[in-house]
Design an enzyme around this catalytic site. Structure first.
Site, PDB file in Angstrom:
ATOM      1  N   ASP A   1      -3.878 -10.320  -8.784  1.00  0.00           N
ATOM      2  CA  ASP A   1      -4.172  -9.450  -9.770  1.00  0.00           C
ATOM      3  C   ASP A   1      -3.113  -8.573 -10.309  1.00  0.00           C
ATOM      4  O   ASP A   1      -2.433  -8.550 -11.326  1.00  0.00           O
ATOM      5  CB  ASP A   1      -5.228  -8.500  -9.287  1.00  0.00           C
ATOM      6  CG  ASP A   1      -5.066  -7.929  -7.863  1.00  0.00           C
ATOM      7  OD1 ASP A   1      -4.054  -8.006  -7.338  1.00  0.00           O
ATOM      8  OD2 ASP A   1      -6.069  -7.382  -7.387  1.00  0.00           O
TER       9      ASP A   1
ATOM     10  N   GLU B   1       0.904  -1.184   0.033  1.00  0.00           N
ATOM     11  CA  GLU B   1       0.064  -0.018   0.158  1.00  0.00           C
ATOM     12  C   GLU B   1       1.017   1.164   0.032  1.00  0.00           C
ATOM     13  O   GLU B   1       0.579   2.078  -0.787  1.00  0.00           O
ATOM     14  CB  GLU B   1      -0.881   0.007   1.269  1.00  0.00           C
ATOM     15  CG  GLU B   1      -2.083  -1.097   1.123  1.00  0.00           C
ATOM     16  CD  GLU B   1      -3.057  -0.863   0.165  1.00  0.00           C
ATOM     17  OE1 GLU B   1      -3.252   0.218  -0.559  1.00  0.00           O
ATOM     18  OE2 GLU B   1      -3.838  -2.058   0.034  1.00  0.00           O
TER      19      GLU B   1
ATOM     20  N   GLU C   1     -11.972  -0.618 -10.522  1.00  0.00           N
ATOM     21  CA  GLU C   1     -11.768  -1.485 -11.475  1.00  0.00           C
ATOM     22  C   GLU C   1     -12.304  -1.574 -12.873  1.00  0.00           C
ATOM     23  O   GLU C   1     -11.958  -1.691 -13.967  1.00  0.00           O
ATOM     24  CB  GLU C   1     -11.360  -2.818 -10.847  1.00  0.00           C
ATOM     25  CG  GLU C   1     -10.350  -3.081 -10.034  1.00  0.00           C
ATOM     26  CD  GLU C   1     -10.426  -2.534  -8.728  1.00  0.00           C
ATOM     27  OE1 GLU C   1     -11.857  -2.124  -8.420  1.00  0.00           O
ATOM     28  OE2 GLU C   1      -9.448  -2.356  -7.965  1.00  0.00           O
TER      29      GLU C   1
ATOM     30  N   ARG D   1       0.548   3.593  -3.453  1.00  0.00           N
ATOM     31  CA  ARG D   1       0.039   5.106  -2.940  1.00  0.00           C
ATOM     32  C   ARG D   1       0.934   6.300  -3.092  1.00  0.00           C
ATOM     33  O   ARG D   1       0.766   7.123  -3.562  1.00  0.00           O
ATOM     34  CB  ARG D   1      -1.148   4.829  -1.735  1.00  0.00           C
ATOM     35  CG  ARG D   1      -2.174   3.906  -1.954  1.00  0.00           C
ATOM     36  CD  ARG D   1      -3.362   4.097  -1.013  1.00  0.00           C
ATOM     37  NE  ARG D   1      -3.837   2.886  -1.037  1.00  0.00           N
ATOM     38  CZ  ARG D   1      -5.204   2.684  -0.554  1.00  0.00           C
ATOM     39  NH1 ARG D   1      -6.082   3.752  -0.139  1.00  0.00           N
ATOM     40  NH2 ARG D   1      -5.703   1.497  -0.472  1.00  0.00           N
TER      41      ARG D   1
ATOM     42  N   THR E   1      -0.629   0.667 -10.195  1.00  0.00           N
ATOM     43  CA  THR E   1      -2.042   0.065 -10.020  1.00  0.00           C
ATOM     44  C   THR E   1      -2.847   0.970  -9.244  1.00  0.00           C
ATOM     45  O   THR E   1      -4.097   0.480  -8.900  1.00  0.00           O
ATOM     46  CB  THR E   1      -1.798  -1.355  -9.245  1.00  0.00           C
ATOM     47  OG1 THR E   1      -3.071  -2.168  -9.218  1.00  0.00           O
ATOM     48  CG2 THR E   1      -1.317  -1.140  -8.026  1.00  0.00           C
TER      49      THR E   1
HETATM   50  C1  DMJ Z   1      -6.351   0.276  -5.306  1.00  0.00           C
HETATM   51  O1  DMJ Z   1      -5.800   0.658  -4.072  1.00  0.00           O
HETATM   52  C2  DMJ Z   1      -5.452  -0.445  -6.339  1.00  0.00           C
HETATM   53  O2  DMJ Z   1      -6.004  -0.727  -7.393  1.00  0.00           O
HETATM   54  C3  DMJ Z   1      -4.912  -1.852  -5.921  1.00  0.00           C
HETATM   55  O3  DMJ Z   1      -4.261  -2.533  -6.915  1.00  0.00           O
HETATM   56  C4  DMJ Z   1      -6.371  -2.481  -5.674  1.00  0.00           C
HETATM   57  N1  DMJ Z   1      -7.376  -2.245  -4.735  1.00  0.00           N
HETATM   58  C5  DMJ Z   1      -7.477  -0.869  -4.819  1.00  0.00           C
HETATM   59  C6  DMJ Z   1      -8.801  -0.247  -5.563  1.00  0.00           C
HETATM   60  O4  DMJ Z   1      -9.739  -1.165  -5.496  1.00  0.00           O
END
Ligand code: DMJ
Length: 636
Positions: free
Chosen positions: A395, A262, A529, A266, A615
């Protein structure tokens, strides 16, 4: 007491021998106690590890337990946010603590994994190896980072990042829709600023801030996650406030336990994008400082990092809910893009080396049916459990393979090879067609299919779409079609609900067709998503239906998630009246609204020829070898 005389031994002689033995034993046990005591009371209790474990070993400390996990209601935001709650206290008591359910990550999974094996009291002091590595990296960064030439980098881009006119669409209908998304961003931001400034997220119902435990004491997640969205949308006053906060208040010297994943997607991702888009030195300075703090997470026997790191001491742990102290594929597999850019900015290869090591191990290891299971031991480097998913836990590993290839200006052949062979295995084993004709990607548990798809898995429409171009000969159209079919299924999961928002997971068994069958799967927490896939599919095909679907999502968000003081997730997408979860996720600002804005913009705003999105939707530039690192030879 009468002592029976032993043959040949006088009573007094026997007494003497016994007391000698007693004294000897006493001495021996004293010695042993002293030795161990000394070890334990040394200021750095990690020394024990160096004696009893191999050189790089650091013991797996488990946090949380599956049992505790399953007691909570998955839709409960507190559950989703639980993360490292109470971490310090619980660790001190050496008890299993609340699990990390990093709702924000695609690694969210609540029902897998068994109680992890060991429970250790973690080292509280700095681990010298970790400290040394950080010091070296810091020294290196200080020496070299000023050599990154931002102006030369900009000249390497094929197109201006903001397009010729900030991506303004020519038709007024689309422009109006884009303005609406911008207004939503401003509304979300203003309320965050008013009620939660400096905290990680806004709680819009109670009008206060949320800190949580995912970021190891770091603050301002919504600010760092929003920097690039504000900039792209031209909300410049807000962007300046955010930048000023980073400059004056983003304190990286926190001492809490953080999710490596995370913090990386982020904070590292957010700061990197902000730097590349704006050239403001403060973002580069902060991101390199933070990158150094993450390095000790890789100090395991295999170099596969554990999920949790103490940003102060550098000590790392495995999540308690992760099978047998394992690391999670989507977590250690989602570092590549950011770490390569850390090397690019710092001139220090160490960051790239760490992620290349992960890559090599994954490439070499035997894979069941060519699939990558979600749990891997950071000690042995073996798979721990055969659960495979393109949704939660797996994922973004796949996403980062294809994006590593693209970000390397299509030179990273290894990533390319791994991505397409993984896709082949996924198609062969997981991709299914429902009785009603919907294409979906099931999950795989040791050979048995679970016919469900998580909201998280819906990113893969976009991923398969952007991977189509470089697919093995003759497969491009096939992949584009597959991407379109999966995106269609995800849209169905939205349109089959009363709110026109999609559930956390939907199923294709027992008569279900893209609907949630369990109460606990019915929530929607502002995830991106599905609209992410609409955005990519729009760029790839220009089929107007993707913009229409995006607009349906905007209307549904406005109707069901907008409250007086921000946006909130809802607990049941099928319910006729909304029950809000009181959380405005930071990824709503960084991803959901950004993807919607891009969907209604011209393609020249952040053109895919120059940018890949991490992501968390933070754009990172493609690295062109001719311009790389020394920045001296820009393409003209
Ligand atoms: C986000 O923090 C990112 O996309 C992560 O890869 C997956 N989950 C959340 C959003 O759903």
């Amino acid at each position: 007491m009468v002592l029976r005389k032993l043959p040949g031994v006088s009573a007094s002689g026997m007494g003497l021998r016994l007391s000698q033995k007693f004294v000897f034993l006493l001495f021996l046990s004293g010695l042993v106690t002293l030795c161990f005591g000394a070890l334990f009371f040394l200021p750095d209790s990690v020394r024990l590890k160096r004696i009893f474990l191999s050189k790089n070993e650091s013991p797996a400390v488990t946090v949380g337990s599956e049992n505790e996990l399953s007691k909570k209601v998955p839709g409960d935001p507190e559950h989703q946010r639980a993360g490292l709650k109470g971490a310090e206290a619980n660790l001190k008591l050496k008890v299993s603590r609340k699990p990390s359910v990093t709702h924000g990550a695609r690694t969210v999974e609540r029902s897998v994994g068994s109680r992890a094996q060991d429970e250790w009291s973690p080292a509280r002091a700095h681990e010298p190896a970790a400290r040394d590595e950080r010091v070296t990296a810091a020294a290196h960064n200080q020496e070299h980072s000023s050599s990154f030439n931002y102006e030369a980098f900009k000249k390497c881009l094929l197109k201006p990042p903001m397009g010729k006119d900030q991506g303004t669409p020519s038709d007024s209908g689309t422009l109006q829709r884009r303005e609406k998304v911008k207004e939503m961003m401003k509304f979300a931001w203003d309320n965050y600023k008013l009620y939660a400034w400096g905290k990680n997220e806004l709680r819009p119902l109670t009008r206060n801030g949320h800190i949580g435990n995912m970021f190891g004491g770091l603050r301002g997640a919504s600010i760092v996650d929003s920097l690039d969205t504000l900039y792209i949308m031209g909300l410049m006053e807000e962007y300046e406030e955010a930048k000023e906060w980073v400059q004056s208040n983003l304190d990286l010297n926190s001492n809490g336990e953080a999710s490596l994943f995370e913090v990386n997607i982020r904070y590292v991702g957010g700061l990197l994008s902000a730097f590349y888009l704006t050239g403001a030195e403060i973002f580069k300075q902060k991101v390199l400082e933070l990158g150094e703090k993450l390095l000790p997470a890789f100090n395991t026997p295999t170099g596969i990092p554990r999920g949790v790191i103490n940003l102060g001491s550098g000590t790392s742990w495995s999540w308690g809910w992760a099978s047998a102290g394992s690391s999670i594929l989507a977590e250690f597999g989602t570092l590549h893009l950011e770490f390569v850019h850390l090397s690019e900015l710092s001139g220090n290869p160490v960051f790239t080396e760490k992620v290349m090591n992960i890559r090599k191990l994954l490439d070499k290891i035997e894979k069941p049916h060519g699939l990558y299971p979600n749990f891997l031991s950071p000690v042995s480097g073996n798979w721990v459990q055969h659960h495979v998913s393109i949704g939660g836990l797996g994922d973004s590993f796949y996403e980062y393979l294809i994006k590593s290839f693209l970000m390397s200006d299509k030179t990273d052949e290894e990533a390319k090879k791994m991505y397409y062979s993984a896709m082949e295995a996924i198609e062969m084993n997981l991709v299914q067609k429902s009785p009603g004709g919907l294409t979906y990607v099931a999950e795989w548990r040791g050979g048995i299919l679970d016919h469900k798809m998580g909201h998280l898995a819906c990113f893969c429409g976009g991923m398969i779409g952007i991977g189509a171009e470089d697919a093995p000969a003759g497969q491009k159209q096939h992949y584009l079609d597959l991407a379109g079919q999966i995106t269609h299924t995800c849209h169905e999961s939205y349109s089959r609900s009363a709110t026109k928002l999609g559930p956390e997971a939907f199923r294709f068994d027992g008569g279900a067709e893209a609907t949630a069958t369990r109460l606990s799967d019915r929530y929607y927490i502002l995830r991106p998503e599905v609209v992410e896939s609409y955005m990519y599919m729009w760029r790839l095909t220009h089929d107007p239906k993707y913009r229409e679907w995006g607009w349906e999502a905007v209307e549904a968000l406005e109707k069901h998630c907008r409250v007086d003081a921000g946006f909130s997730g809802i607990r049941d997408v099928y319910a006729s009246s909304d029950s809000h979860d009181n959380m405005q996720q930071s990824f709503f600002l960084s991803e959901t609204l950004k993807y919607l804005y891009l969907l209604f913009s011209d393609d020249d705003l952040l053109p895919l020829e120059d940018w890949v999105f991490n992501t968390e939707a933070h754009p990172l530039p493609i690295i062109r070898k001719a311009c790389s690192t020394d920045g001296q030879t820009p393409l003209e």
